[in-house]
Every structure is written in C-alpha cells, then in structure tokens.
Design a protein around this motif. Structure first.
Motif, PDB file in Angstrom:
ATOM      1  N   SER A   7      10.928  -2.234   3.606  1.00  0.00           N
ATOM      2  CA  SER A   7      10.526  -1.008   2.922  1.00  0.00           C
ATOM      3  C   SER A   7       9.273  -1.302   2.110  1.00  0.00           C
ATOM      4  N   GLY A   8       8.590  -0.223   1.696  1.00  0.00           N
ATOM      5  CA  GLY A   8       7.460  -0.394   0.793  1.00  0.00           C
ATOM      6  C   GLY A   8       6.089  -0.192   1.394  1.00  0.00           C
ATOM      7  N   GLY A   9       6.008   0.042   2.688  1.00  0.00           N
ATOM      8  CA  GLY A   9       4.700   0.277   3.286  1.00  0.00           C
ATOM      9  C   GLY A   9       4.144   1.630   2.874  1.00  0.00           C
ATOM     10  N   GLY A  10       2.893   1.885   3.267  1.00  0.00           N
ATOM     11  CA  GLY A  10       2.285   3.164   2.946  1.00  0.00           C
ATOM     12  C   GLY A  10       0.782   3.119   3.067  1.00  0.00           C
ATOM     13  N   LEU A  11       0.147   4.134   2.497  1.00  0.00           N
ATOM     14  CA  LEU A  11      -1.309   4.268   2.534  1.00  0.00           C
ATOM     15  C   LEU A  11      -1.860   3.936   1.156  1.00  0.00           C
ATOM     16  N   VAL A  12      -2.887   3.101   1.128  1.00  0.00           N
ATOM     17  CA  VAL A  12      -3.497   2.699  -0.138  1.00  0.00           C
ATOM     18  C   VAL A  12      -4.997   2.549   0.056  1.00  0.00           C
ATOM     19  N   GLN A  13      -5.744   2.767  -1.002  1.00  0.00           N
ATOM     20  CA  GLN A  13      -7.191   2.575  -0.916  1.00  0.00           C
ATOM     21  C   GLN A  13      -7.544   1.097  -1.013  1.00  0.00           C
ATOM     22  N   ALA A  14      -8.689   0.748  -0.456  1.00  0.00           N
ATOM     23  CA  ALA A  14      -9.172  -0.626  -0.548  1.00  0.00           C
ATOM     24  C   ALA A  14      -9.239  -1.054  -2.016  1.00  0.00           C
ATOM     25  N   GLY A  15      -8.784  -2.287  -2.262  1.00  0.00           N
ATOM     26  CA  GLY A  15      -8.740  -2.796  -3.622  1.00  0.00           C
ATOM     27  C   GLY A  15      -7.406  -2.563  -4.311  1.00  0.00           C
ATOM     28  N   GLY A  16      -6.568  -1.747  -3.701  1.00  0.00           N
ATOM     29  CA  GLY A  16      -5.269  -1.430  -4.278  1.00  0.00           C
ATOM     30  C   GLY A  16      -4.212  -2.468  -3.945  1.00  0.00           C
ATOM     31  N   SER A  17      -2.980  -2.156  -4.347  1.00  0.00           N
ATOM     32  CA  SER A  17      -1.862  -3.075  -4.166  1.00  0.00           C
ATOM     33  C   SER A  17      -0.663  -2.359  -3.557  1.00  0.00           C
ATOM     34  N   LEU A  18       0.148  -3.128  -2.854  1.00  0.00           N
ATOM     35  CA  LEU A  18       1.436  -2.667  -2.341  1.00  0.00           C
ATOM     36  C   LEU A  18       2.410  -3.827  -2.422  1.00  0.00           C
ATOM     37  N   ARG A  19       3.701  -3.478  -2.530  1.00  0.00           N
ATOM     38  CA  ARG A  19       4.736  -4.500  -2.511  1.00  0.00           C
ATOM     39  C   ARG A  19       5.749  -4.146  -1.429  1.00  0.00           C
ATOM     40  N   LEU A  20       5.891  -5.056  -0.474  1.00  0.00           N
ATOM     41  CA  LEU A  20       6.868  -4.884   0.588  1.00  0.00           C
ATOM     42  C   LEU A  20       8.162  -5.602   0.212  1.00  0.00           C
ATOM     43  N   PHE A  78      10.116 -10.535  -0.546  1.00  0.00           N
ATOM     44  CA  PHE A  78       9.048  -9.660  -1.012  1.00  0.00           C
ATOM     45  C   PHE A  78       7.697 -10.154  -0.517  1.00  0.00           C
ATOM     46  N   LEU A  79       6.752  -9.222  -0.446  1.00  0.00           N
ATOM     47  CA  LEU A  79       5.354  -9.578  -0.219  1.00  0.00           C
ATOM     48  C   LEU A  79       4.517  -8.706  -1.140  1.00  0.00           C
ATOM     49  N   GLN A  80       3.958  -9.314  -2.172  1.00  0.00           N
ATOM     50  CA  GLN A  80       3.065  -8.613  -3.075  1.00  0.00           C
ATOM     51  C   GLN A  80       1.652  -8.729  -2.523  1.00  0.00           C
ATOM     52  N   MET A  81       1.031  -7.598  -2.253  1.00  0.00           N
ATOM     53  CA  MET A  81      -0.289  -7.577  -1.639  1.00  0.00           C
ATOM     54  C   MET A  81      -1.272  -6.941  -2.612  1.00  0.00           C
ATOM     55  N   ASN A  82      -2.234  -7.726  -3.057  1.00  0.00           N
ATOM     56  CA  ASN A  82      -3.256  -7.257  -3.989  1.00  0.00           C
ATOM     57  C   ASN A  82      -4.630  -7.305  -3.336  1.00  0.00           C
ATOM     58  N   SER A  83      -5.578  -6.618  -3.938  1.00  0.00           N
ATOM     59  CA  SER A  83      -6.955  -6.594  -3.422  1.00  0.00           C
ATOM     60  C   SER A  83      -6.980  -6.301  -1.931  1.00  0.00           C
ATOM     61  N   LEU A  84      -6.261  -5.288  -1.535  1.00  0.00           N
ATOM     62  CA  LEU A  84      -6.128  -4.971  -0.113  1.00  0.00           C
ATOM     63  C   LEU A  84      -7.451  -4.543   0.500  1.00  0.00           C
ATOM     64  N   LYS A  85      -7.623  -4.917   1.760  1.00  0.00           N
ATOM     65  CA  LYS A  85      -8.836  -4.619   2.514  1.00  0.00           C
ATOM     66  C   LYS A  85      -8.465  -3.786   3.744  1.00  0.00           C
ATOM     67  N   PRO A  86      -9.408  -3.024   4.276  1.00  0.00           N
ATOM     68  CA  PRO A  86      -9.111  -2.255   5.497  1.00  0.00           C
ATOM     69  C   PRO A  86      -8.587  -3.132   6.634  1.00  0.00           C
ATOM     70  N   GLU A  87      -9.051  -4.361   6.700  1.00  0.00           N
ATOM     71  CA  GLU A  87      -8.592  -5.261   7.771  1.00  0.00           C
ATOM     72  C   GLU A  87      -7.157  -5.742   7.575  1.00  0.00           C
ATOM     73  N   ASP A  88      -6.542  -5.401   6.452  1.00  0.00           N
ATOM     74  CA  ASP A  88      -5.118  -5.694   6.253  1.00  0.00           C
ATOM     75  C   ASP A  88      -4.228  -4.634   6.900  1.00  0.00           C
ATOM     76  N   THR A  89      -4.835  -3.557   7.396  1.00  0.00           N
ATOM     77  CA  THR A  89      -4.076  -2.496   8.040  1.00  0.00           C
ATOM     78  C   THR A  89      -3.332  -3.038   9.261  1.00  0.00           C
ATOM     79  N   ALA A  90      -2.022  -2.834   9.272  1.00  0.00           N
ATOM     80  CA  ALA A  90      -1.184  -3.376  10.343  1.00  0.00           C
ATOM     81  C   ALA A  90       0.253  -2.914  10.125  1.00  0.00           C
ATOM     82  N   VAL A  91       1.082  -3.163  11.128  1.00  0.00           N
ATOM     83  CA  VAL A  91       2.526  -3.072  10.932  1.00  0.00           C
ATOM     84  C   VAL A  91       2.988  -4.443  10.453  1.00  0.00           C
ATOM     85  N   TYR A  92       3.694  -4.451   9.339  1.00  0.00           N
ATOM     86  CA  TYR A  92       4.179  -5.695   8.753  1.00  0.00           C
ATOM     87  C   TYR A  92       5.662  -5.864   9.084  1.00  0.00           C
ATOM     88  N   TYR A  93       6.000  -7.051   9.557  1.00  0.00           N
ATOM     89  CA  TYR A  93       7.354  -7.354   9.985  1.00  0.00           C
ATOM     90  C   TYR A  93       7.966  -8.459   9.125  1.00  0.00           C
TER      91      TYR A  93
END
Length: 119
Positions: A7-20, A78-93
């Motif tokens: 759980s925890g995926g979604g849409l975020v702007q570049a430079g933002g953060s998400l936690r899976l 968990f996977l804390q993802m910071n400073s996200l980039k467009p190239e991080d776009t993917a399905v995370y497993y």
C-alpha cells in the motif's frame, strides 16, 4: 507460503516523498530477507533495496534518497522515498526471499503498487 500486500503508492510531484508499506503474513520464518523491486514501462524489473538482520543494500539509482526498513513486530516492510524523480515512476513490488552469501534471491511477490512522479 508468504502473503504480501503493498500500500502507499500514488501520484506525487518531482521532489516529493512517498512511503510504501508491505504487510507480510504466513510462514515468514521461511525467509531471511525482504526487498522492494520496481518495474517501469518497457523495462526489466529491478531490485531497488533489500534488508536482512545484517543490514540494508540499495541500488545506486536510489542511494541517499530511499530508505528500506521493517517492523518485525508487525511484520511490515517499508520504503521511504524522498526527492522523487520522474524516472522513479514504476510499479513497486514487495518481495520476500533469502540472501545466499551476498545475493538476494526472490521467492514471494506482492501484487504491486503504482508510483507516478510528475515533472
């Protein structure tokens, strides 16, 4: 068998953060490591990070930006993802497996969660 639910995926702007998050259940004593993989459109699935009792390991592309951790009481990864980039776009497993010598071997897979980073 080990069951994994992300759980925890979604849409975020570049430079933002998400936690899976990934909740594990079943015969978790059969594994000694867990990991996150990702697969972008048209690309092969790649190992992003893995964690064992001995420590963590990251792909060069995410070092310094992503942090893998686990709650052993709640059997959650968990996977804390910071400073996200467009190239991080993917399905995370989420993955549960074993480390043999130094190599991570995947065994059980979650269903995947989409992460989209807009520029």
């Amino acid at each position: 068998q080990v069951q994994l639910v992300e759980s925890g995926g979604g849409l975020v702007q570049a430079g933002g953060s998400l936690r899976l998050s990934c909740a594990a259940s079943g015969n978790i004593f059969s594994i000694n490591a867990m990991a996150w993989y990702r697969q972008a459109p048209g690309k092969q699935r790649e190992l992003v990070a893995h964690i064992t009792s001995g420590g963590t390991n990251y792909a060069d592309s995410v070092k310094g930006r992503f942090t893998i951790s686990r709650d052993n009481v709640k059997n959650t990864l968990f996977l804390q993802m910071n400073s996200l980039k467009p190239e991080d776009t993917a399905v995370y497993y989420c993955n549960a497996g074993r480390v043999v010598v130094t190599k991570y071997e995947s065994i059980y897979w979650g269903q995947g969660t989409q992460v989209t980073v807009s520029s």
